[in-house]
Design a protein around this motif. Sequence first.
Motif, PDB file in Angstrom:
ATOM      1  N   SER A 105       0.833  -1.205   0.000  1.00 55.62           N
ATOM      2  CA  SER A 105       0.000   0.000   0.000  1.00 55.62           C
ATOM      3  C   SER A 105       0.866   1.253   0.000  1.00 55.62           C
ATOM      4  O   SER A 105       0.498   2.284  -0.548  1.00 55.62           O
ATOM      5  CB  SER A 105      -0.938   0.013   1.210  1.00 55.62           C
ATOM      6  N   VAL A 106       2.044   1.146   0.591  1.00 52.67           N
ATOM      7  CA  VAL A 106       2.944   2.296   0.718  1.00 52.67           C
ATOM      8  C   VAL A 106       3.807   2.479  -0.527  1.00 52.67           C
ATOM      9  O   VAL A 106       4.121   3.603  -0.924  1.00 52.67           O
ATOM     10  CB  VAL A 106       3.843   2.138   1.968  1.00 52.67           C
ATOM     11  N   GLY A 107       4.195   1.360  -1.158  1.00 56.28           N
ATOM     12  CA  GLY A 107       5.080   1.457  -2.319  1.00 56.28           C
ATOM     13  C   GLY A 107       6.366   2.177  -1.954  1.00 56.28           C
ATOM     14  O   GLY A 107       6.965   1.926  -0.909  1.00 56.28           O
ATOM     15  N   GLY A 108       6.781   3.114  -2.790  1.00 54.27           N
ATOM     16  CA  GLY A 108       8.030   3.839  -2.549  1.00 54.27           C
ATOM     17  C   GLY A 108       7.838   5.178  -1.870  1.00 54.27           C
ATOM     18  O   GLY A 108       8.673   6.087  -2.025  1.00 54.27           O
ATOM     19  N   MET A 109       6.769   5.303  -1.100  1.00 52.00           N
ATOM     20  CA  MET A 109       6.460   6.584  -0.461  1.00 52.00           C
ATOM     21  C   MET A 109       7.580   7.068   0.454  1.00 52.00           C
ATOM     22  O   MET A 109       7.810   8.278   0.596  1.00 52.00           O
ATOM     23  CB  MET A 109       5.160   6.459   0.341  1.00 52.00           C
ATOM     24  N   ASP A 110       8.313   6.152   1.069  1.00 51.78           N
ATOM     25  CA  ASP A 110       9.376   6.585   1.994  1.00 51.78           C
ATOM     26  C   ASP A 110      10.436   7.411   1.268  1.00 51.78           C
ATOM     27  O   ASP A 110      10.980   8.374   1.815  1.00 51.78           O
ATOM     28  CB  ASP A 110      10.007   5.383   2.701  1.00 51.78           C
ATOM     29  N   MET A 111      10.736   7.041   0.016  1.00 53.27           N
ATOM     30  CA  MET A 111      11.716   7.795  -0.761  1.00 53.27           C
ATOM     31  C   MET A 111      11.114   9.076  -1.337  1.00 53.27           C
ATOM     32  O   MET A 111      11.778  10.114  -1.404  1.00 53.27           O
ATOM     33  CB  MET A 111      12.277   6.930  -1.892  1.00 53.27           C
ATOM     34  N   THR A 112       9.862   9.008  -1.723  1.00 49.59           N
ATOM     35  CA  THR A 112       9.198  10.191  -2.271  1.00 49.59           C
ATOM     36  C   THR A 112       9.141  11.311  -1.241  1.00 49.59           C
ATOM     37  O   THR A 112       9.464  12.470  -1.536  1.00 49.59           O
ATOM     38  CB  THR A 112       7.775   9.840  -2.738  1.00 49.59           C
ATOM     39  N   GLU A 113       8.740  10.973  -0.021  1.00 49.71           N
ATOM     40  CA  GLU A 113       8.630  12.019   0.998  1.00 49.71           C
ATOM     41  C   GLU A 113      10.007  12.516   1.449  1.00 49.71           C
ATOM     42  O   GLU A 113      10.140  13.650   1.910  1.00 49.71           O
ATOM     43  CB  GLU A 113       7.821  11.513   2.195  1.00 49.71           C
TER      44      GLU A 113
END
Length: 397
Positions: A105-113
Amino acid sequence: MKIAITGMGIISAIGKTVEENYEALLQKKSGISEIENFDTLHKEVIKVGEIKMTNQQLESLLGLPASNSFSRTALLGAYAAKKAVEDAQISDINEYRTGLISATSVGGMDMTERYYYEYFENPAVQKYIRAHDAGDSSHKIADYIGLKGFVSTVSTACSSAANAIMLGARMIASGQLDRVVVGGTDAMSKFTINGFKTLMILSDTFNTPFDDNRKGLNLGEAAAFIVLESDKVVAQQGKKVLAYLKGFGNANDAYHQTASSENGDGAFLAMQKAFAMAQITPESVDYINAHGTATPNNDLSEGRAILRAFEGNSVPDFSSTKAFTGHTLAAAAAIEAVYSVLAMQYGKVFPNLNFKTPMKEFDLIPQTEVKDKEINCVLSNSFGFGGNCSTLIFSKN
């Protein structure tokens, strides 16, 4: 329909191997703690199920070059998928028609943010733009294990990994694939913390599933994959079978975007469908690994659904293991699939930590200590936002 499970891989807040997770469950050793890996305004306010490894440590564990563009979600998933393939003793991943179905559900959100404001100015981090897409993590996992076949991504919130497992089983049953690596992976991110904080369902203390005084969930991060194989592959290779996926069901109560219906209509229907597919009665279930998020809405809704599905007086031993790992979102059903198989392998009902006070709405008491028991059939529930409810039934034979 029965589909064989021949391998498992997992990394969670309570361990980076199946064995470490099992020992933590036996020792009642929770992985819930304070956030250490990144900064957030909520760092000292909430508790989470965080894996105490940095991205750099995970990259080293996987042997990736410094130029890699793996998000944390992909790192966790690649590790767990590789362990599952190794556990299944697969030497040539492409020998049979093999697929990978990964949930996130998160995908690559950690890198995007982390890099969003740098993308226009810093070419060195632009490699993470493509990593944002949920499907990117799936393809990176497939590439890492050398898979050249079918790859797909499932994202149905917190039931995602259950639906990935279902899709994999259907593809084997329909003859489209011979084996599938199925599971889910989600990393911690500010995005999910802020989102759940906005919904006011995060707890500032250890989560207490099915307790009358429950305050909300602890977010977690994890990845787990299992290997599903057809009877043909099992017979031809003389494979050791860990357990079977015997049945499953999916339903939607269409009640609310982020809440389950008061009477657990979707959960009840999912369990009914799973019983029908497995061709068993509720009395055949020895243990329920409940969704049990420790939110006021979920535990009341799921409890009522369980009472309906098991006709009130015959509810077997049940517990939620989310007090160990936190709620790992899209990975949750895969994590709990591993725990369900372990329960059958070792004859253990795992404890529902932190429970003290029964809910006033009904007389349901989860198992709070490790219990030795012959377990031949486990029912595992996973319910997601949008009303997407899924139930898996695992059996020894």
